[in-house]
Write a protein that holds these residues in place. Structure first.
Motif, PDB file in Angstrom:
ATOM      1  N   THR A  60      12.414  18.792  -3.576  1.00 56.08           N
ATOM      2  CA  THR A  60      13.599  18.001  -3.890  1.00 56.08           C
ATOM      3  C   THR A  60      13.675  16.844  -2.903  1.00 56.08           C
ATOM      4  OG1 THR A  60      15.147  19.117  -2.397  1.00 56.08           O
ATOM      5  CG2 THR A  60      14.761  20.145  -4.553  1.00 56.08           C
ATOM      6  N   PHE A  78      19.517  19.054  -8.955  1.00 55.46           N
ATOM      7  CA  PHE A  78      20.339  19.844  -8.055  1.00 55.46           C
ATOM      8  C   PHE A  78      21.772  19.336  -8.139  1.00 55.46           C
ATOM      9  CE2 PHE A  78      17.760  16.725  -5.801  1.00 55.46           C
ATOM     10  CZ  PHE A  78      18.707  15.885  -5.255  1.00 55.46           C
ATOM     11  N   VAL A  84      20.274  24.381  -6.868  1.00 54.20           N
ATOM     12  CA  VAL A  84      19.182  24.010  -7.763  1.00 54.20           C
ATOM     13  C   VAL A  84      19.575  24.266  -9.212  1.00 54.20           C
ATOM     14  CG1 VAL A  84      16.823  24.583  -8.477  1.00 54.20           C
ATOM     15  CG2 VAL A  84      17.394  24.403  -6.050  1.00 54.20           C
TER      16      VAL A  84
END
Length: 327
Positions: A60, A78, A84
């Motif tokens: 991420t 997210f 998430v």
């Protein structure tokens, strides 16, 4: 006769292969420290904001996470709290540790507070109040059979939620009335026209939208558009940077006025990244760093397998089972 035919075929094959053109920089530099590190496994899937590894760990904006998704799920986004969001591309999404059954295959999603915004593979969009599981808004669009794999997620913007679609438009929905207040046609005419980039440039409060063939900016005062065959687009520090199929790197303001441009003959760009200045990953194993004023550049050798997945997020480039941090 067979030998003649074979000879003709061989000449034709050689001519076709020798006719291919590749980017070749005049000079390269080794004066860069890329801080290469290994990941636990290779990239399995990716989108605009992250990726899933083969061992179900994820990437991420925060970097490589040790969070492991359940088998069959893949990262798509997210939440504002860092949870998430993942999909099993069948009938469920995962938000944090909670699974939720959905009505169709989710390909993009965002969550703010109790509001969950979903884009389905059948090109319908849905806004759900998670606290009550009530559908607040749902709309169906024409099914899109051919999509660029870079699918943008919905975006919450004040009292609005913006849904990118798979057929070249953005549906803007009021969070106050739960009704569509506007549709923005991005790229309705091309075959591959799903929205691949949707983000707000905060300083100018300008919405930047991209499809594979079109770039649009929407502000309070005006709407501007440019036709580009896009390899990648990023928004940084009040500017929009694009890499095109024909080897251009272009710097624009949020009104989409071209401020600077550089041409790299025969270059095929994989991704753009940004540290203190702009970087472009080129398929023949080069990393091009362009000065902020676009007056100069430096080309570095950067070895990677261009047949495997590569994603750039901010100042990091992830490729296969490794990643680098740009200086």
């Amino acid at each position: 006769m067979k030998s003649i035919i074979f000879a003709i075929f061989a000449v034709a094959l050689f001519t076709a292969c020798s006719g291919k053109k590749y980017y070749e920089p005049e000079e390269t530099s080794n004066n860069i420290e890329l801080n290469k590190k290994s990941m636990s496994s290779s990239i399995k899937s990716m989108n605009r904001v992250g990726a899933t590894l083969n061992d179900n760990e994820i990437i991420t904006k925060q970097g490589v996470s040790q969070i492991k998704l359940p088998e069959g799920f893949e990262f798509i986004n997210f939440t504002e709290n860092g949870e998430v969001i993942a999909t099993n591309y069948i009938d469920k999404i995962l938000i944090g540790e909670n699974e939720r059954v959905v009505s169709d295959v989710v390909v993009a999603a965002s969550k703010q507070g109790d509001k969950l915004a979903l884009l389905y593979s059948n090109n319908s969009v849905e806004l759900i109040d998670e606290s009550s599981s009530k559908t607040l808004f749902k709309e169906y669009s024409t099914i899109s059979l051919a999509n660029d794999t870079r699918i943008a997620n919905p975006v919450f913007m004040g009292s609005l939620v913006l849904f990118p679609t798979l057929n070249g438009k953005v549906i803007i929905v009021s969070l106050v009335t739960n009704e569509a207040v506007r549709n923005v046609a991005v790229d309705p005419d091309n075959e591959f026209n799903n929205v691949i980039n949707l983000e707000v440039e905060k300083d100018s409060e300008t919405l930047i939208i991209a499809s594979p063939n079109k770039l649009i900016s929407v502000s309070v005062r005006e709407i501007s558009s440019k036709d580009y065959e896009l390899r990648d687009v990023i928004v940084k520090n009040g500017y929009v940077y694009v890499a095109t199929v024909d080897g251009h790197i272009i710097k624009l303001n949020t009104k989409l006025e071209e401020l600077a441009k550089r041409k790299y003959k025969y270059a095929k760009f994989h991704a753009l990244a940004y540290s203190d200045s702009l970087y472009a990953v080129e398929s023949q194993g080069f990393l091009i760093n362009i000065s902020d004023d676009f007056m100069s550049d430096t080309v570095y050798e950067f070895s990677f397998d261009n047949e495997k997945r590569l994603i750039a997020i901010d100042n990091k480039i992830y490729f296969d089972s490794d990643y680098i941090t740009l200086p």
